[in-house]
Design an enzyme around this catalytic site. Structure first.
Site, short mmCIF file in Angstrom:
data_model
loop_
_atom_site.label_atom_id
_atom_site.label_comp_id
_atom_site.label_asym_id
_atom_site.label_seq_id
_atom_site.Cartn_x
_atom_site.Cartn_y
_atom_site.Cartn_z
N CYS A 195 0.85 -1.19 0.00
CA CYS A 195 0.00 0.00 0.00
C CYS A 195 0.88 1.24 0.00
O CYS A 195 1.70 1.41 0.90
CB CYS A 195 -0.93 0.04 1.21
N ASN A 229 -0.76 -4.09 -6.65
CA ASN A 229 -1.35 -2.99 -5.89
C ASN A 229 -1.27 -1.74 -6.78
O ASN A 229 -0.85 -1.81 -7.93
CB ASN A 229 -0.60 -2.81 -4.57
N THR A 268 -11.75 -1.12 -8.88
CA THR A 268 -12.22 0.23 -9.17
C THR A 268 -13.51 0.29 -9.99
O THR A 268 -14.36 1.15 -9.76
CB THR A 268 -11.09 1.01 -9.88
N GLY A 314 -5.70 -5.18 -11.71
CA GLY A 314 -5.27 -3.87 -12.17
C GLY A 314 -6.08 -3.46 -13.38
O GLY A 314 -5.79 -3.89 -14.48
#
Lengths: 315, 259
Positions: free
Chosen positions: A132, A194, A268, A245
């Site tokens: 992160c 990530n 997302t 991703g």
């Protein structure tokens, strides 16, 4: 047309399909349950859980970018005890395959959460978040150094029998080296990637747009980077990869499978289209069939150079 | 309240697109689900970008199954939205969040709106008019940007206008007229919505006098409470904590918040 979309992973972890809700975008489940059939997902990786509550970063915490989203949430979470008491039961009731994303400022903190989750009914696997970009101590710094990555994974391995994946950062020169380090420390799987570290500028106020200054970039903008990392890591280790991703469609999923991932995480796009993960799961058999695959397994690694697809665990 | 209410993903046709001020648009859309909203709740609207846009309801017409969404064009998402026309369909999550509770009918009531913060206050005035008649203070940069003054007047309410450049009403911010109102009604209740510095000033002015409720604006991600992007700092039981504008808010008691 019968297409087998199930996924067999190490230590007996099996998914009914390869689509997992990505950590950080799905909370602990209940908010999205109005829109999403959680039980139909391959799994749910929950928001990062630390030993004690974390407050998170100052606002603004999100900023829209071209085909992307920059975030600096800072891993706000209620801590592992509250998670187990108040949040896990909901997901358990949904029959979700729960992957607990674990975070810490120190090696010991990762081990504390891992130990606490071990033998906890309803926890199917751990995802060690050493990537992160939005916390000052720990977090991504562990994922940028092979020795530190090894140390975290080793400490986690010593306290748990659960299947463990390590979530890699794309913000390194050679992700494959980090992957090899955690494989050597006993990781069962890799999840990648990530977010990418980025910066947005707020012209009106003449300053960085996010309260945390820099943030992590996600969304379709990062898909080529994610595919490259999955492709590279698949040639560097012998453990399964969960790819992510910028995935927004079933064909995106197939691309990640071909690049060497055995399953994927979707994040997302859920903010735009809450039902999208279910839609991807519905569309996936047809897409696999169209491209001549009889199963998810058949597609894994088919784009890798001159080598047979990496075998899954589960044996 | 909102917890027991419906919130869904709806496809809602636009009935009308009105230019209400320079760079300000109100879309009237048809949706039985959204017309169940409480004033202060919001719609999370799909745009071509990565994030939906939260817009609070300017009008809530349960009878005709219609709502109004008024917004300022500030970027690509709101520009796209402003260009949508009659008959086009919007993909909306909502109604979301906790809105304004009914005002206490035994206490004087004032609405203080700044800029594009005015619309949810109009929705509150229209909904609760049968219980209480609010005084209305509207602030804007300049006369052309004063929103919904006529709508409030059509409800029979007195409206005080303040503009930064003095082109309409009082010269200056809403704080001058609000101070006058607070001196006359120290036991009153204030509903406010507008830019954060204005809300901070309203909160400070009301402290020890009127009870203030504020509707906040914050950069939002999922809009339903999962991502923790749109948080605001509040007084917790023991120490400060973040609350979600999309879920615990957008309306908060001003005294809950750390300004």
């Amino acid at each position: 047309m019968v297409i087998d979309v199930s996924v067999s992973l190490p230590r007996g972890l099996t998914l009914k399909n390869p689509v997992i809700a990505a950590s950080g975008t799905f909370g602990f489940g209940p908010e999205y349950s109005r829109y999403v059939d959680i039980g139909a997902l391959g799994g749910v990786s929950v928001k990062g859980v630390s030993p004690e509550p974390w407050l998170g970063n100052p606002t603004p915490r999100v900023w829209e970018t071209p085909l992307g989203l920059l975030n600096s949430i800072g891993l706000q979470n209620p801590g592992m005890d509250v998670f187990l008491q108040e949040d896990l039961p909901f997901l358990r009731d949904q029959n979700a395959v729960v992957i607990v994303n674990i975070i810490g400022h120190t090696v010991d903190e990762y081990a504390q959460v891992a130990a606490r989750m071990n033998h906890e009914p309803g926890v199917a696997a751990l995802e060690v978040n050493i990537s992160c970009p939005n916390i000052k101590e720990g977090g991504m710094s562990f994922g940028q150094d092979p020795d530190q990555a090894y140390a975290v994974m080793k400490a986690v391995r010593q306290v748990t029998d659960l299947p463990v994946m390590v979530k890699l950062s794309p913000n390194v020169t050679y992700p494959g080296l980090i992957a090899q380090a955690v494989e050597a420390a006993g990781a069962d799987m890799i999840s990648a990637i990530n977010t990418l570290v980025g910066l947005a500028i707020d012209i009106k106020h003449r300053r960085p747009a996010l309260g945390g200054v820099t943030g992590g970039l996600s969304g379709p903008a990062i898909k080529p980077v994610a595919l490259r990392v999955v492709y590279e890591v698949a040639q560097s280790v012998n453990i399964p990869i969960i790819g992510m991703g910028g995935i927004a469609t079933a064909t995106d999923v197939l691309e990640f499978l071909l690049a060497g991932a055995q399953a994927v995480m979707v994040g997302t796009v859920t903010f735009q289209y809450p039902k999208r993960m279910n839609e991807i799961i519905e569309a996936l058999p047809q897409v696999l069939h169209e491209y001549g695959f009889a199963s998810v397994r058949d597609a894994v690694g088919q784009a890798l150079p001159g080598r047979a697809p990496i075998r899954g665990g589960g044996q | 309240m909102a917890d027991t209410m419906i919130s869904e993903q709806v496809l809602a046709p636009i009935v009308e697109n009105r230019a209400v001020a320079p760079d300000h648009v109100e879309l009237i859309i048809s949706s039985a689900v959204l017309s169940q909203a409480e004033p202060g709740q919001f719609a999370h609207i799909l745009t071509p970008g990565m994030l939906r846009r939260p817009v609070s309801f300017s009008r809530i017409d349960q009878e005709n199954g219609q709502v109004g969404l008024m917004f300022q064009i500030v970027g690509d998402g709101t520009r796209w939205l402003a260009e949508r026309r009659h008959g086009e369909v919007l993909d909306i999550l909502g109604p979301l969040g906790h809105g304004f509770a009914a005002p206490d009918p035994t206490k004087p009531w004032c609405l203080v709106g700044g800029g594009v913060g005015v619309p949810p206050l109009y929705a509150a005035a229209a909904r609760y008019l049968h219980r209480s008649r609010p005084d209305v203070i509207i602030g804007a940069r300049t006369a052309d940007w004063v929103l919904m003054a006529q709508d409030f007047k059509d409800l029979g309410l007195d409206v005080t206008v303040a503009t930064d450049d003095g082109t309409a009403g009082h010269a200056g911010t809403v704080m001058g007229p609000l101070e006058t109102w607070l001196q006359d009604h120290p036991d009153g209740q204030v509903f406010a919505c507008g830019p954060t510095p204005m809300l901070a000033a309203v909160s400070a002015a009301c402290e020890g006098r009127a009870t203030a409720y504020v509707a906040l604006e914050q950069r939002m991600g999922c809009g339903i409470g999962a991502c923790l992007a749109c948080v605001v700092k509040a007084h917790g039981k023991e120490h400060a904590e973040y609350r979600r504008v999309c879920t615990e808010g957008p309306v908060f008691a001003a005294k809950e918040l750390i300004w």
